[in-house]
Design a protein around this motif. Structure first.
Motif, PDB file in Angstrom:
ATOM      1  N   VAL A  55      44.104  58.213  61.146  1.00  0.00           N
ATOM      2  CA  VAL A  55      45.004  59.038  60.685  1.00  0.00           C
ATOM      3  C   VAL A  55      46.076  58.089  59.983  1.00  0.00           C
ATOM      4  CG1 VAL A  55      46.710  60.504  61.216  1.00  0.00           C
ATOM      5  CG2 VAL A  55      44.553  61.030  62.161  1.00  0.00           C
ATOM      6  N   ASP A  57      48.739  57.801  56.155  1.00  0.00           N
ATOM      7  CA  ASP A  57      48.786  58.461  54.864  1.00  0.00           C
ATOM      8  C   ASP A  57      47.818  57.564  53.917  1.00  0.00           C
ATOM      9  OD1 ASP A  57      50.139  60.498  55.548  1.00  0.00           O
ATOM     10  OD2 ASP A  57      52.079  59.662  54.727  1.00  0.00           O
ATOM     11  N   GLY A  58      47.323  58.167  52.832  1.00  0.00           N
ATOM     12  CA  GLY A  58      46.896  57.369  51.719  1.00  0.00           C
ATOM     13  C   GLY A  58      47.450  56.148  51.426  1.00  0.00           C
ATOM     14  N   GLY A  59      47.059  55.044  51.155  1.00  0.00           N
ATOM     15  CA  GLY A  59      47.963  53.838  50.900  1.00  0.00           C
ATOM     16  C   GLY A  59      48.591  53.248  52.281  1.00  0.00           C
ATOM     17  N   ASP A  60      48.152  53.722  53.190  1.00  0.00           N
ATOM     18  CA  ASP A  60      48.922  53.436  54.465  1.00  0.00           C
ATOM     19  C   ASP A  60      48.109  52.902  55.713  1.00  0.00           C
ATOM     20  OD1 ASP A  60      51.684  53.074  53.953  1.00  0.00           O
ATOM     21  OD2 ASP A  60      52.235  55.131  54.901  1.00  0.00           O
ATOM     22  N   LYS A  90      46.533  49.949  57.600  1.00  0.00           N
ATOM     23  CA  LYS A  90      47.117  49.103  57.910  1.00  0.00           C
ATOM     24  C   LYS A  90      46.395  47.578  58.514  1.00  0.00           C
ATOM     25  CE  LYS A  90      51.006  47.047  60.988  1.00  0.00           C
ATOM     26  NZ  LYS A  90      52.077  47.522  61.894  1.00  0.00           N
ATOM     27  N   HIS A 142      49.933  44.453  55.830  1.00  0.00           N
ATOM     28  CA  HIS A 142      49.526  44.937  54.491  1.00  0.00           C
ATOM     29  C   HIS A 142      49.053  46.188  54.583  1.00  0.00           C
ATOM     30  CE1 HIS A 142      49.711  40.847  53.005  1.00  0.00           C
ATOM     31  NE2 HIS A 142      48.975  40.416  54.319  1.00  0.00           N
ATOM     32  N   TYR A 143      49.151  47.165  53.726  1.00  0.00           N
ATOM     33  CA  TYR A 143      48.762  48.539  53.578  1.00  0.00           C
ATOM     34  C   TYR A 143      47.863  48.813  52.381  1.00  0.00           C
ATOM     35  CZ  TYR A 143      52.647  48.534  56.976  1.00  0.00           C
ATOM     36  OH  TYR A 143      53.390  48.365  58.094  1.00  0.00           O
ATOM     37  N   SER A 171      44.153  46.978  45.579  1.00  0.00           N
ATOM     38  CA  SER A 171      44.283  46.259  46.637  1.00  0.00           C
ATOM     39  C   SER A 171      45.807  46.126  47.123  1.00  0.00           C
ATOM     40  CB  SER A 171      43.624  44.809  46.511  1.00  0.00           C
ATOM     41  OG  SER A 171      44.069  43.866  47.317  1.00  0.00           O
ATOM     42  N   ALA A 172      46.172  45.689  48.329  1.00  0.00           N
ATOM     43  CA  ALA A 172      47.470  45.343  48.544  1.00  0.00           C
ATOM     44  C   ALA A 172      47.881  43.829  48.261  1.00  0.00           C
ATOM     45  CB  ALA A 172      47.781  45.747  50.006  1.00  0.00           C
ATOM     46  N   THR A 173      46.795  43.091  48.061  1.00  0.00           N
ATOM     47  CA  THR A 173      46.950  41.441  48.090  1.00  0.00           C
ATOM     48  C   THR A 173      46.479  40.860  46.855  1.00  0.00           C
ATOM     49  OG1 THR A 173      44.936  41.181  49.280  1.00  0.00           O
ATOM     50  CG2 THR A 173      47.074  41.356  50.431  1.00  0.00           C
ATOM     51  N   ALA A 174      45.658  41.761  46.203  1.00  0.00           N
ATOM     52  CA  ALA A 174      44.904  41.000  45.082  1.00  0.00           C
ATOM     53  C   ALA A 174      44.978  41.998  43.632  1.00  0.00           C
ATOM     54  CB  ALA A 174      43.521  40.946  45.297  1.00  0.00           C
ATOM     55  N   ALA A 175      44.728  41.544  42.559  1.00  0.00           N
ATOM     56  CA  ALA A 175      45.053  42.377  41.328  1.00  0.00           C
ATOM     57  C   ALA A 175      43.982  43.139  41.075  1.00  0.00           C
ATOM     58  CB  ALA A 175      45.180  41.410  40.052  1.00  0.00           C
ATOM     59  N   VAL A 184      51.532  38.842  58.476  1.00  0.00           N
ATOM     60  CA  VAL A 184      52.035  39.929  57.577  1.00  0.00           C
ATOM     61  C   VAL A 184      51.374  41.206  57.432  1.00  0.00           C
ATOM     62  CG1 VAL A 184      52.468  40.059  55.141  1.00  0.00           C
ATOM     63  CG2 VAL A 184      53.252  38.039  56.218  1.00  0.00           C
ATOM     64  N   TRP A 217      48.882  61.624  49.136  1.00  0.00           N
ATOM     65  CA  TRP A 217      49.306  61.240  50.262  1.00  0.00           C
ATOM     66  C   TRP A 217      48.147  61.264  51.314  1.00  0.00           C
ATOM     67  CZ3 TRP A 217      49.039  64.366  54.624  1.00  0.00           C
ATOM     68  CH2 TRP A 217      48.688  65.501  54.627  1.00  0.00           C
TER      69      TRP A 217
END
Lengths: 696, 696
Positions: A418, A420-423, A425, A434-435, A240-244, A432, A178
């Motif tokens: 500030v 969380d990890g992965g959040d 934006k 993405h995080y 990535s939140a949008t690519a492989a 749209v 987190w």
């Protein structure tokens, strides 16, 4: 599963022969190995029977990285994984000394041998790996030339491995949790490691220390290390939140994968490897990048005396800022940080970066008035942009925000992310959201974007909740410092606060990547035990306190490098203790030279630094929870010169827990022949200033 | 980072109020909670102030899952993450009993209450979550209806969380490592967990046991659990090699996320939750799916007496197969597994599935001859397809391969996917190879494909190196068993072999997902101490041995459920010990009923099972490395009937390490009133057969 006898035998043979395998590789064929200038480090490169590229590293005849895989795989085309042969190589060497505009040392020697190995497969796939071997470690990166079908790739897996002796001890923080990097370091055997951030430090059974990290992380995802098999750490790229995977176009190079190697812990601290693997300054004249010291409206919020917003007692008022400016001017500080000056702090900003304006001030804060007041006193405001990790909101306002600060004489901006990890934006063109991870490719690029945009306005950036440092300060010297570890703030509200060992681990781990805005210098070590101010938020738990002696707070100015150093406490707390405060007034933030003298990871560190453009030296020593007496030769001083040593030591009965303020402050004459006794209390430290006595 | 007082206060308040929060939710509004039929389990659903869906679970008034997030995010459209309200719900209940064609019990009661919660956002995004509350746990799944812009989605993050009491103890294996599921289980506090496979079992401080898993994993990536914050486990979907996440088209549902809850360890074992959340049998008449027992040419390879290929002493010869067929026929076994019958084993098959033919036999193996010979003896060959994880090579040959076996009367095929985690291979239409996790979406679909293709030929599949079981045997009853944990083979060459506790953990972890082909019944417990055969591969280390008593090997036929059970040892080892072998001859593989009687995770288990269509019962008990005496009431027996109990117990001086063969074999009369003493040696076990004495 099933397991054939043949495979098992081959595996055992390979395991048994590893050291000789790498060393043998060295001699077997030209173009497949490279040694450091001093000959101690050897990198050997080979391919397996299946055409899998691999490398290994030996140091002083000892295998430090057993044969480890190289390569990468893509989402839509054949991987650089197997079927390869070494079809060519080229060697070279360099020995140059370059000057840092600011830094731990003014002159850095880049002395290395280089080997570029060309891997190719029958079907035309090809890539190169560029190795550089320095006396203090190695770096390598992939260089992918233009080739049919690989104009645009998505790297789904970088196959790079680091095989470390299983009996090693490691100091690490977890990745993909987190938090971003603000964890207490773990000290464990390898068996407790899963996925960890870099830099990660290993002590091998032989005592050799390694640190694996990366350099020049640009337009790529950060590399964590995933222990895939016991002792085998595989590169794990932030998703990535949008690519492989990592998206690259055209020919490309990856960041450098680095392995710093030293015979002891202090050796790691003295390494310049990461900087040497970064590109030179791209900004030209950076005389506007100004190391220095600052105070600010910051700790008051962390201890709940003040608030960022107007919900309790607003901190960033015109009057309060002027009070800090006066204090800064009187005590030789260069800057005054003001957090909470801009609108947005009263809502739920924690998960919602959209609330922030970076140009609109709170009504009780007159930016023009305080900026002019500061300049009139020879002080500059230090700007602040908290984004809550919403980079779209920030990027939309960025030009205006930096322009505004530039117009008000601001030369440094502290940014915050500030979330969380992965959040973290961002919002695409279709609206749209993405995080992302803070160390994903998208965020890596954003952080650099903020630095280059700021540079256009002669503004330096101090990134909090940053991407980890990979030495880009060399290329962008206005990326002046950053957070990226558990800082002083945790001593205000952390559960637990930073234990004494924390600052005895940081120099050997996080600090290997670059400067940190740790914000030392807390003088009221138990702020949560003070009466609560009327109208303020409740105090945090009294279990949150500063777990150091006062002397150790001073030592941190030397042991934790940052070209801008905060004196983090409230002005009144410094005024209450003028004697120790003198050291903070005296200590510089920019250095001619730095020498880690002695230390052990997690136990202690003694380091000496020479002030930039001066004959003065400063020494800092910190210990963990153990008291220890260090007899430190002062051989770093110039021979034949007598220095006055102004020392700030733990008193005999000092103890972080029971008697943290007890100090022995005084001065004495010393020379390079002197062996100085440094009595470190539990959780203690020592700070010493040396200046030639003929300067008196 | 920075931390506002307001946020901190809100966080503390939330933490303090969690139990009442969920329980309060229950009563607050209709349509936001659902209880189990017995009322002990309560699931409550809500949205936060930001419109983030969450759920919580209480059991007997105690919070077992604190409020935990629900939702998902996509690569290219707005996520189902925040801004949602509950706009509707519907409730229902079911109480039906269905019959298994084979299983731990013949009749399974599916008794649950259901709540479907409709979440919607102002902009039209909507999804539903279907909750089912059973007495033994809950399940929920996402149901995404057709909606504008969501015809094709890539799920980059499933936001599902499971918040578990931090003081819990857990039994787990790591996920995303080199192996798939073949790890020794860890028994730790939560602090040592990073990313783990499911089922993962927790014992809360109160003694309540939880197991988190999933049911009906179809066309989706498997869910691991990543501990993101202390006590917060987030769904972590297996990555794809070609996409940013799970790819779905049109309206879709996810697998069920399951939480089995029981007041004690044995309660978990008695749960039918996973099966109840799977779809009914889709194959119609499955009388051709035949539970039973088998022997085979298998262990001989693991102990290096024989080899799969022809490099040492080839195992799968016509003559050797006939020897096993004779032994099977004489001793009532239904099948003879033959591994290494097909070409491909002589090269480097371990990393190269392309080498395997699934229709070409080695010259010394006459498939027609042995198949006919087997059928003439009332035995069937059990087929074998090792793919090395190369699914393209397998799928290209699959129809021919299954046809061939069908033509030879084969009704069961054991498949294998030996490849490292992340290295299962497929080749796309352009010839590019991709490498997947065994539990990624692509592989999930492949495994089901093999099962449905096999079903067309009335062939059942026993998958090794499988995707974890999620109860799909209900839907596809020919998916008869699988591996998916460290099996007996590790006792031949494992470093370390399976310790005594291993089989005292499996029933409470791996076995909660479904049957396992553990292959019990090794009678020569130290095969690596035997002289090496001439021409065979060298013996493995003698440190690799079976760490059980002989009695425990018998007990495993009852404690580890599989509808096809192997007698794994060599025929001659059974012939050498006819007395204990009698139990293997007697024990069935299909059950009318199963009752876990007592146990503690990692310590011991006592379980009784009634033979399908018979009055006979069988009892198995296993312990870990501790000896223990269990006084077991036989209350599962029919009242008023006197049974003969044929017991196979550890002798007084038995010990897995020093005296593993010492057994007390005998019989006595018992009734349901009897309390039977089961003396379990260190690493020991007990096996008992009960049959009504009037049958004698």
């Amino acid at each position: 599963m099933i397991f054939s006898a043949r495979v098992l035998l081959a595996t055992i043979a390979a395991l048994l022969c590893l050291p000789s395998a790498v060393l043998a590789m060295q001699g077997d064929e030209a173009g497949r190995s490279v040694s450091s200038p001093d000959g101690r480090l050897v990198v050997a490169v080979d391919v397996t029977g299946e055409g899998v590229p691999q490398y290994g590293v030996a140091y002083g005849g000892e295998m430090v990285i057993a044969p480890s895989r190289l390569g990468m795989r893509f989402a839509a085309m054949k991987g650089f994984d197997e079927g390869f042969a070494i079809v060519g190589s080229s060697a070279g060497s360099a020995d140059e000394t370059w000057e840092q505009p600011w830094g731990e040392r003014r002159f850095v020697r880049d002395h290395h041998n280089e080997l570029v190995v060309n891997f190719a497969a029958d079907d035309g796939r090809s890539f190169n790996v560029r190795f550089r071997a320095f006396d203090d470690g190695i770096g390598f990166r992939y260089e992918v030339p233009a080739q049919q079908g690989y104009d645009a790739v998505t790297i789904v897996d970088e196959l790079t491995e680091f095989r470390v002796a299983e009996a090693s001890t490691a100091w690490w923080i977890p990745s993909r949790g987190w938090n971003r990097y603000e964890y207490l370091y773990e000290t464990t055997g390898l068996e407790e490691m899963d996925i960890v951030h870099t830099p990660v430090t290993f002590r091998m059974p032989s005592g050799i220390h390694l640190s694996v990290h990366e350099a020049a992380l640009v337009d790529y995802a950060a590399m964590s290390l995933k222990q895939y098999r016991p002792g085998i750490f595989a590169a794990d790229l932030a998703p990535s939140a949008t690519a492989a995977g990592v998206v690259k176009k055209g020919p490309f190079t990856t960041p450098w994968r680095t392995i710093q190697v030293a015979p002891d812990a202090a050796g790691l601290v003295n390494s310049d490897l990461i900087l040497n693997l970064n590109e030179p300054n791209r900004l030209g004249d950076v005389s506007w990048v100004e190391p220095g010291k600052y105070v600010g409206i910051w700790w008051a919020m962390h201890i709940n005396d003040r608030s960022w917003g107007t919900d309790f007692i607003h901190g960033a008022t015109t009057d309060e800022t002027k009070r800090y400016i006066d204090f800064a001017a009187e005590n030789g500080f260069d800057g005054v940080l003001v957090e909470g000056w801009n609108t947005g702090w009263d809502g739920d900003w924690f998960n919602n970066g959209d609330v922030f304006s970076f140009t609109e001030t709170y009504p009780d804060f007159d930016l023009r008035e305080v900026a002019d007041y500061a300049l009139s006193k020879g002080v500059r405001l230090v700007g602040h942009h908290e984004t809550s990790g919403n980079i779209t909101n920030y990027e939309r306002q960025m030009a205006d925000a930096y322009d505004l600060y530039e117009d008000h004489g601001v030369r440094q901006v502290k940014t915050g992310y500030v979330a969380d990890g992965g959040d973290a934006k961002w919002v695409d063109d279709t609206g749209v959201a993405h995080y992302e991870w803070h160390d994903g490719q998208k965020m890596v690029n954003h952080y650099i974007h903020s630095v280059t945009e700021a540079a256009k306005r002669k503004i330096s950036i101090n990134t909090h909740e940053p991407i980890k440092d990979t030495g880009l300060r060399r290329t962008y010297p206005n990326w002046i410092t950053r957070e990226g570890a558990r800082g002083q703030e945790y001593n205000a509200w952390g559960q637990p606060p930073n234990p004494p060992e924390h600052t005895a681990i940081l120099p050997y781990t996080r600090m290997l990547s670059g400067p940190m805005d740790f914000t030392p210098g807390i003088f009221d070590l138990m702020p949560n035990e003070r009466p609560q101010l009327e109208g303020a938020a409740p105090r945090h738990s009294t279990a949150s306190r500063v777990e150091t002696t006062l002397a150790k707070q001073l030592a941190l100015y030397v042991t934790i490098y940052s070209p801008i150093q905060m004196a983090a406490d409230l002005p009144e707390n410094y005024e209450a203790r003028p004697e120790p405060f003198q050291f903070i007034r005296d200590v510089p933030a920019d250095w001619e030279e730095s020498i880690a003298l002695a230390g052990a990871v997690g136990d202690y560190l003694v380091i000496a630094r020479q002030e930039r453009g001066s004959d003065d030296w400063f020494l800092g020593a910190v210990t963990d929870e153990e008291a220890r007496n260090i007899s430190q030769p002062l051989s770093f001083l110039t021979d034949g010169v007598t220095y006055r040593a102004e020392y700030y030591l733990d008193a005999d009965d000092a103890d972080w827990e029971t008697n943290p303020y007890a100090m022995d402050i005084g001065s004495r004459a010393v020379t390079s022949e002197t062996v100085m006794e440094l009595p470190l209390a539990p959780g203690g430290g020592a700070a010493v200033r040396f200046y030639p006595m003929n300067d008196e």
